[in-house]
Design a protein around this motif. Sequence first.
Motif, PDB file in Angstrom:
ATOM      1  N   GLN A   1     -45.251  -3.205 -55.235  1.00 21.89           N
ATOM      2  CA  GLN A   1     -43.999  -2.522 -55.550  1.00 21.89           C
ATOM      3  C   GLN A   1     -44.079  -1.709 -56.844  1.00 21.89           C
ATOM      4  N   THR A   2     -44.795  -2.208 -57.818  1.00 21.84           N
ATOM      5  CA  THR A   2     -44.881  -1.500 -59.106  1.00 21.84           C
ATOM      6  C   THR A   2     -45.490  -0.117 -58.930  1.00 21.84           C
ATOM      7  N   ALA A   3     -46.597  -0.043 -58.188  1.00 23.86           N
ATOM      8  CA  ALA A   3     -47.237   1.256 -57.940  1.00 23.86           C
ATOM      9  C   ALA A   3     -46.367   2.126 -57.039  1.00 23.86           C
ATOM     10  N   ALA A   4     -45.700   1.497 -56.078  1.00 20.75           N
ATOM     11  CA  ALA A   4     -44.839   2.249 -55.150  1.00 20.75           C
ATOM     12  C   ALA A   4     -43.709   2.941 -55.907  1.00 20.75           C
ATOM     13  N   ILE A   5     -43.131   2.258 -56.883  1.00 22.33           N
ATOM     14  CA  ILE A   5     -42.034   2.829 -57.678  1.00 22.33           C
ATOM     15  C   ILE A   5     -42.480   4.130 -58.338  1.00 22.33           C
ATOM     16  N   LYS A   6     -43.696   4.135 -58.862  1.00 19.93           N
ATOM     17  CA  LYS A   6     -44.232   5.319 -59.539  1.00 19.93           C
ATOM     18  C   LYS A   6     -44.242   6.522 -58.592  1.00 19.93           C
ATOM     19  N   TYR A   7     -44.718   6.326 -57.372  1.00 19.15           N
ATOM     20  CA  TYR A   7     -44.821   7.445 -56.422  1.00 19.15           C
ATOM     21  C   TYR A   7     -43.446   7.855 -55.889  1.00 19.15           C
ATOM     22  N   TYR A   8     -42.569   6.886 -55.685  1.00 17.08           N
ATOM     23  CA  TYR A   8     -41.210   7.231 -55.244  1.00 17.08           C
ATOM     24  C   TYR A   8     -40.487   8.050 -56.312  1.00 17.08           C
ATOM     25  N   ARG A   9     -40.669   7.665 -57.572  1.00 21.50           N
ATOM     26  CA  ARG A   9     -40.025   8.422 -58.661  1.00 21.50           C
ATOM     27  C   ARG A   9     -40.559   9.853 -58.707  1.00 21.50           C
ATOM     28  N   GLU A  10     -41.859  10.008 -58.487  1.00 24.45           N
ATOM     29  CA  GLU A  10     -42.451  11.344 -58.498  1.00 24.45           C
ATOM     30  C   GLU A  10     -41.926  12.174 -57.319  1.00 24.45           C
ATOM     31  N   ALA A  11     -41.746  11.534 -56.153  1.00 27.08           N
ATOM     32  CA  ALA A  11     -41.198  12.239 -54.991  1.00 27.08           C
ATOM     33  C   ALA A  11     -39.790  12.737 -55.279  1.00 27.08           C
ATOM     34  N   VAL A  12     -38.990  11.902 -55.941  1.00 28.42           N
ATOM     35  CA  VAL A  12     -37.613  12.297 -56.280  1.00 28.42           C
ATOM     36  C   VAL A  12     -37.618  13.384 -57.355  1.00 28.42           C
ATOM     37  N   ARG A  13     -38.569  13.300 -58.280  1.00 26.35           N
ATOM     38  CA  ARG A  13     -38.664  14.340 -59.312  1.00 26.35           C
ATOM     39  C   ARG A  13     -39.005  15.703 -58.688  1.00 26.35           C
ATOM     40  N   LEU A  14     -39.948  15.695 -57.762  1.00 20.87           N
ATOM     41  CA  LEU A  14     -40.360  16.944 -57.108  1.00 20.87           C
ATOM     42  C   LEU A  14     -39.273  17.498 -56.203  1.00 20.87           C
TER      43      LEU A  14
END
Length: 740
Positions: A496-509
């Motif tokens: 989950q920790t790594a997943a949060i990082k990529y989800y946040r980047e998807a929302v940023r983009l």
Amino acid sequence: MAQSEFNLDHEISWFVLPSYWAKIIVGLISCMCFANSYDGDFVFDDSEAIINNKDLRAETPLGDLWHHDFWGGKLSSNTSHKSYRPLTVLTFRFNYLFAGGFHPVGFHVINIILHCAISVLMVDVFSILLGGLQYSSKGRRLYLAPKASLLAASLFAVHPVHTECVAGIVGRADLLCALFFLLSFLGYCKAFRENKEGNHFSMLWVLASVLLGAIAMLCKEQGITVLGLNAVFDALVINKLNILELIQKVLHKDKSLENVVLFKKGLLFRITLLLSGGATMLCMRWRIMGTGPPAFTEVDNPASFADNLFVRAINYNYYYSLNAWLLLCPWWLCFDWSMGCIPLIKSVSDWRIIALAALWFCLIALICQALCSQDSHKRRILTLGLGFLIIPFLPASNLFFRVGFVVAERVIYLPSIGYCMLLTYGFSLLSKQAKKKKMLAAAVLGILLINVLRCVIRSNQWRSEEQLFRSALSVCPLNAKVHYNVGKNLADKGNQTAAIKYYREAVRLNPKYVHAMNNLGNILKERNELQEAEGLLSLAVQIQPDFAAAWMNLGIVQNSLRRFEEAEQSYWTAIKHRKKYPDCYYNLGRLYADLNRHIDALNAWRNATVLKPEHSLAWNNMIILLDNTGNLAQAEAVGREALELIPNDHSLMFSLANVLGKSQKYKESEALFLKAIKANPNAASYHGNLAVLYHRWGNLDLAKKHYEVSLKLDPAAPGTKENYSLLKRKLEQLQKKGDV
């Protein structure tokens, strides 16, 4: 014609092999390129098209396939993508039935076999396109331009851009479409077996060609374009029309044009048949579709939503140049090119304008040569090459209707035929000018080997979602969907920790990416970061008010925050937007249970089980609630009903066993406990409650045994220590009495 054919092959320093050896070699190298994908997983779109597609299951009537889209939804629905490919879905269904379930190996093997078969057919197709159509006195087609056809077929077989179609199971639509597309073309060629000039032809083979085109279309929409290519082939090869000369005669109203028209009556009749067949297919397709064209979103195809016509045109042409680049240099490949992967060109000062200028410079040069060359052989090859490159691509061009993608490697499977043809012809021209022909041949062989290596690497990336999604990060770092999929894959694996990082980047983009917000909100909810989770989910439903899953998850968060009225409203909003939503009814039931609204809770859970009879959690909660409120008879009835529907669910066995034990039906309760323990031997509570049953029943030795097993599995099991202590005291008392 024979002299031209000789010249084309004469200039190519390549292997001269009999037809059957050429086909064997092409088949083997095509298999070698993608063989390592045979044991891959279901990846990306395979989940929706196969695993979640009810049309694959035996209980779904076969007739439903003809009214559903590729993903199993109703074609008449406004939410359908309108991709009508019933024959492709039928092959998936056969795979599923023969394999006895969702085992990807069989699906992958069929895809590899299909690509091999298509590559083998390409030897015959290129022989006709590059060498011409001639038959012997016995009616057998002559194998012309053997060197050129082997080279072109080899280039096609090992092209890395085909990896998505072969290694991705959903790509079977393109493979089946290509197979029947080629069979339609070869069938059309057979219509002229008894004829040299096209005045006499086999009506049966022309109609068979139209039928095969219809079958290709039922595999994928692109298939209908074969009818246009058959017409072009008829005009150029069978009737040897000079297009430029014909245009000039029309413009100058030349009287000899009437003689040409009269002479080509057979051509006009056949083209009329092809047009009638195509029009009939399109009418039937539109009628089956039921409603208007599919509704895509801006993130799927941003250029098509641009208000400025100039911006739309420029970006469409840039997309064409990217497709051309993928054919020329298939090194940077990506499973998805949407969501910001390719930023819009909004000004002529954008350097990317050079790409589309280069594309049109090359196309115009080729078209001029195809029309104006004095060499009839050159005109024929260039025109057919351009025809095979452009015509199959037209459905994906955005010219006739909006498509749901920016660039898709799968849609250039068929256009690559034209590319390989033009490349082979270009190689022959280079060979003619080159002094060291063997070095040029070695360079082409090197290109083939590099492509084979690239295919092997790329098909390996398609074997798992983790490799596939991560491979896209370097190609499309601005694509929010790539980051979303990497995050989803990590979350599914529990990271989950790594997943949060990529989800946040998807929302940023993509600040409007509601699915990324929903998934990120879910993870934060599980980590008890409720305030941020609520903010994300609230934003998601604000952006997309009919997003039922986000409404349900928002309700769960609000319930955890003890804002029960808001949670209830969120649940009902979710159900309003998705009528059949068993998970939402389940969570609504939990809310009502927390509020001691037992009747409402039972009704909500009952709705969940009606919509989804295998919803184990809803059944369990009904049994437990009825048990806790003293309604043992009703709890028993519900438990028995649940086990009839889900006979192998050990949690239901456990819950019903508890009820039966309280009802003093010890023997039946014991049997269910033992069955549950057999299914899940490491559940401490199962052993603990069976021990309580034996304790109550008077089987103290068995009670002692299962208490000890329960404590061994979970030393902190609630209540078990106390019950075990009570049992030991009782056993000690009995022992003392026995000693007395």
